[in-house]
Design a protein around this motif. Structure first.
Motif: not given
Lengths: 163, 260
Positions: A31, A34-44, A47-48
């Motif tokens: 978790f 990732y690529e789009r930074g904290y604002m847009y890709s804060w995730h596990e 799940n992709e």
């Protein structure tokens, strides 16, 4: 500071430490942002894979052609060539990943209803829309009501008398 | 002992400091490019509203492909019908999201209202507009998620993690295009994924595949030779609700001001 300030403060600090410790255990290792930074890709991250491994149901015309070449060649000579087989025959795969030629899977359920044909062949005189250019009926119920279109018209060769 | 004056002073200074670091953080984030060039992938959709005939086969295929319960009144993609009369009146509908296509000139006016028929000679223009998730470059639905259950992949696709979603519905409220809904079975937020599973298998999304008229197409904006990229760059295309600043990545040919 007096005791009555310190004691609840210690309790609060204890709760915060507990929450932080629980967070370390509970939140998965992958978790993060990732690529789009904290604002847009804060995730596990994994799940992709759930979405990438989703089962494919519609296999496409090329897949059908492997076994049913005669039918595909026939429809390719008609205006119906633009419609993919599975639009009427139903998807070749299912949610478990079983595909049409497997023994486990029952035969495909073909939609022979008049309503399927109505999707394109009810005339809607709409300027600036491709719909107005398709041959069809303003009121299809005037034309042999109650009888399936496919009993006279072969959808693979839709002109009357077609093979 | 902390005086009231000092307490106020320190908290103000602290808040100012926090917001400053946040602003700096946001600034560096904005500058980060999304793998421009270098053979990266950024999926974008192109919808040609002149070609759409409102058959709804895309909606049917999407529901089957993505296991969206077929008879529930929710769908990841839908088709809207717009009929504009010569008096300038705009009438629009999308019964069942056009799952069964548009098979009658009767326009659905909503629950408890009589359907309307507009005579052909009164119509000045009428057309169909397919809709789906815009996979925005600045997705507001992602920003509002309090638990990190929705996110954007590096190819620009916004996904929902069903195991993390708590079902608060903020994202459903935040989407200006109304593309999100609760999945009737999982009770988590649900949305179009551009069929990411098909894209990774080298196939096109189910709706693109099902459309007989080529009204729906998908392409990679980071590939300059991709036909979709060339159309988006060289021809006249528009997007929905540009004024929201979401930078939607579903481009339309033949959009009209009546389309909301």
């Amino acid at each position: 500071m007096k005791n009555h300030v310190w004691r609840p403060l210690i309790v609060v600090i204890g709760i915060v430490i507990l929450i932080l410790a629980a967070r370390v255990v509970y939140v998965p290792k992958d978790f993060g942002s990732y690529e789009r930074g904290y604002m847009y890709s804060w995730h596990e991250k994994n799940n992709e894979d759930f979405w990438k491994n989703f089962k494919i149901k519609y296999k496409g015309k090329a897949y059908c052609k492997d076994c049913h070449e005669d039918k595909v060649t026939m429809i390719d000579k008609t205006p119906h060539r633009i419609i993919m087989c599975e639009n009427c025959h139903g998807p070749a795969g299912d949610a478990e990943g079983v595909v049409h030629y497997d023994d486990k899977r029952p035969k495909l359920v073909i939609d022979r209803s008049r309503e399927l044909c109505y999707r394109c062949h009810v005339k809607l005189p709409y300027p600036t829309s491709g719909r107005s250019e398709i041959k069809g009926f303003l009121d299809p119920e005037q034309h042999n009501p109650g009888i399936e279109c496919v009993s006279c018209h072969n959808p693979h060769s839709p002109k009357l008398g077609g093979a | 002992m902390l005086s009231r004056r000092n307490f106020l002073k320190y908290s103000l200074a602290g808040a100012a400091g926090l917001s400053l670091t946040k602003a700096v953080g946001a600034k560096t984030e904005e500058k980060k490019p999304v793998e421009v060039g270098k053979g990266g992938v950024r999926w974008a959709f192109l919808v040609d509203t002149y070609k759409c005939v409102g058959c709804g086969l895309c909606v049917k295929a999407c529901k089957n492909e993505n296991e969206v319960p077929y008879d529930e009144n929710v769908t990841r993609t839908w088709v809207e019908r717009y009929v504009v009369t010569k008096d300038g009146e705009v009438v629009a509908d999308s019964p069942k999201g056009a799952r069964d296509g548009f098979t009658t000139p009767k326009i659905d006016m909503g629950h408890g209202h009589e359907p309307r028929i507009i005579k052909p000679e009164e119509i000045s223009k009428a057309f169909f507009v397919p809709k789906l998730c815009n996979q925005c470059e600045n997705p507001p639905c992602v920003q509002v998620c309090p638990v990190g259950a929705t996110y954007q992949t590096k190819e620009g696709i916004v996904l929902v993690d069903r195991t993390w979603c708590i079902g608060c519905g903020y994202c459903i409220m935040a989407c200006p295009y109304g593309v999100r809904f609760f999945h009737p079975k999982y009770h988590t937020a649900e949305k179009c994924t551009f069929c990411i599973h098909r894209l990774h298998a080298g196939l096109k999304p189910a709706c693109v595949e099902a459309c007989p008229f080529g009204a729906r197409r998908i392409g990679n904006l980071l590939d300059p030779s991709d036909p979709i990229t060339r159309i988006v760059q060289d021809e006249r295309v528009s997007v929905l609700k540009e004024e929201y600043g979401t930078k939607p990545q579903v481009y339309y040919i033949g959009l009209s001001k009546e389309v909301k």
